[in-house]
Design a protein around this motif. Structure first.
Motif, PDB file in Angstrom:
ATOM      1  N   UNK A  96      50.772  60.936  -0.783  1.00 43.86           N
ATOM      2  CA  UNK A  96      51.159  60.041  -0.203  1.00 43.86           C
ATOM      3  C   UNK A  96      50.352  58.445   0.131  1.00 43.86           C
ATOM      4  N   UNK A  97      50.392  57.430  -0.393  1.00 46.80           N
ATOM      5  CA  UNK A  97      48.775  56.226   0.466  1.00 46.80           C
ATOM      6  C   UNK A  97      49.649  55.042   1.224  1.00 46.80           C
ATOM      7  N   UNK A  98      49.064  54.368   2.025  1.00 48.28           N
ATOM      8  CA  UNK A  98      49.221  53.583   3.139  1.00 48.28           C
ATOM      9  C   UNK A  98      50.197  52.687   2.616  1.00 48.28           C
ATOM     10  N   UNK A  99      50.343  52.216   1.383  1.00 50.15           N
ATOM     11  CA  UNK A  99      50.550  50.709   1.201  1.00 50.15           C
ATOM     12  C   UNK A  99      52.368  51.081   0.683  1.00 50.15           C
ATOM     13  N   UNK A 100      52.456  52.363   1.252  1.00 47.51           N
ATOM     14  CA  UNK A 100      54.204  53.045   0.551  1.00 47.51           C
ATOM     15  C   UNK A 100      54.622  53.303   2.124  1.00 47.51           C
ATOM     16  N   UNK A 101      53.618  53.877   2.914  1.00 44.15           N
ATOM     17  CA  UNK A 101      54.219  53.696   4.030  1.00 44.15           C
ATOM     18  C   UNK A 101      54.388  52.505   5.252  1.00 44.15           C
TER      19      UNK A 101
END
Length: 436
Positions: free
Chosen positions: A393-398
């Motif tokens: 999971x990547x920071x942009x999705x979070x």
């Protein structure tokens, strides 16, 4: 010296024949598009009684804010009929929206500047600032006109009559996917259709644009397409975004679209649809760069350089996994920065963090955000109960999940104008205002 007139001043001004008599009043100005050159005035439309007639540019002796003077007293009184490719400035541009390419926003053309160059008139600038007579209805100080070069804009969006001529010169494909998505969300149905037609020529860009759309806009625009056309877009999207898009579609359309996806993408999408969309499992990217601990730093860097199909945001780290008999059990992680600073001959298990932060597929996205904040992470691996890596999971999705909706829809902060590559027809930068 070149002369300048403004369309708002010209409209309804008397048209004077060569003998000094009033022939009629100006109803419109006709231009011909010339690619990246300024549009050329080819004629006028005059209202004579109840009839609109055509006046060729060669018959016009002078354009003035007070009157339009013809070179001859004779006027062809046949009713004006628009020809293919002709653009009428009052009917098609004045009061209509254009795309400010530098700022990637839809703005309205409140006036049009025409400039005489040698013996021809050309359209050179647009005024996109709301005029005082309109602003006064809402209070506040009256703004000055804001004249900007015609080439700063993508004009005539949604104007079907000129779409074929403009398509080869469209600059929309040079905007960022997020900018194009913002334009689509602000566009009317006709405007959005043309924007999508433009980006459709680049399937990868089209998929990136749909990834950036808000769910309601994405569903609306996808819903206007056939199952096969939707599948073509979803096939190029990131699997997690494609899964979200399928979940937002009406129930009766989901299975036909899933069946139309390529086998590999369909498997990924179905896997992600099995998780809660707002959990780590629902947001994760399935493709990760994983290697065994006995691989060298040099091998890892070569693999990272060749990983063209991986999501760039997920390619910040290399994950250590077990040997073939152990499956994809997570054993460690090493960032690309650490690899660049390490001895190329070193083994990965010598430079990796052997106890990486991880999350389960059911972990709430807020908890993932806290993990990223506490440990200064850009990515977090997602593992199952046996510690086998499922994805990342990547920071942009979070951020997309945790930023409140009203924050995302607020007025964007002012930003510097982006300069485009090619100059305007005069060689001047696009964002320099006219001196008028």
């Amino acid at each position: 010296m070149d002369r300048i007139v403004h369309l708002a001043q010209l409209l309804r001004r008397p048209v004077i024949g060569g003998d000094g008599d009033v022939v009629g009043r100006l109803a419109d100005v006709i231009v011909r598009l010339r690619g990246r050159d300024y549009p050329l005035v080819t004629g006028l439309v005059a209202r004579v009684g109840r009839r609109e007639v055509f006046l060729p540019a060669e018959q016009v002796a002078d354009l003035d804010a007070e009157k339009i003077t013809l070179a001859s007293p004779r006027v062809d009184l046949r009713h004006f009929e628009r020809r293919e490719g002709e653009v009428l400035l009052r009917a098609d541009v004045l009061g209509h929206r254009v795309i400010d390419v530098a700022d990637a926003e839809l703005v309205r053309a409140y006036d049009i500047e025409l400039e005489q160059r040698l013996d021809q008139w050309v359209l050179t600038c647009l005024d996109t600032r709301r005029p005082a007579r309109l602003r006064s209805l809402f209070g506040g100080r009256a703004p000055q006109p804001h004249w900007r070069d015609w080439t700063s804009f993508e004009p005539l969006i949604g104007h079907a009559r000129s779409a074929r001529i403009r398509r080869s010169f469209a600059r929309l494909r040079r905007l960022r996917p997020a900018d194009l998505a913002d334009l689509l969300e602000d566009a009317s149905r006709t405007e959005s259709h043309e924007i999508l037609q433009t980006v459709h020529a680049d399937p990868e860009l089209e998929a990136d644009v749909f990834e950036e759309l808000e769910p309601d806009s994405q569903t609306r625009l996808l819903g206007e397409r056939s199952d096969a056309e939707i599948a073509q877009v979803l096939a190029r999207m990131r699997a997690d975004d494609a899964a979200d898009a399928v979940n937002e579609l009406p129930q009766h359309r989901r299975q036909p679209i899933l069946d139309a996806l390529p086998a590999g993408q369909r498997t990924k999408v179905l896997t992600l649809m099995g998780f809660n969309p707002s959990s780590a499992g629902g947001l994760m990217a399935l493709d990760v760069l994983a290697m065994t601990g006995d691989s060298t730093v040099a091998q890892a860097l070569r693999s990272a350089g060749a990983a063209h199909t991986l999501q760039p945001q997920a390619l910040t780290s290399v994950y250590l996994v077990g040997e073939a008999g152990e499956g994809a059990r997570l054993l460690g992680v090493v960032t690309l920065v650490e690899l660049l600073q390490a001895d190329p001959a070193a083994r990965l298990d010598e430079v990796a963090d052997r106890d990486p932060v991880r999350a389960g597929p059911d972990t709430d996205v807020e908890d993932v955000a806290l993990l990223m904040t506490d440990y200064n992470l850009l990515t977090v691996p997602v593992v199952d109960d046996e510690d086998r890596i499922l994805g990342v999971i990547t920071v942009d999705d979070v951020l997309e999940e945790v930023i409140p909706e009203d924050w995302r829809r607020r007025e964007p902060a002012a930003h510097a104008t982006r300069h485009l590559e090619e100059p305007g027809p005069t060689g001047a930068p696009h964002d320099i205002p006219s001196g008028s």
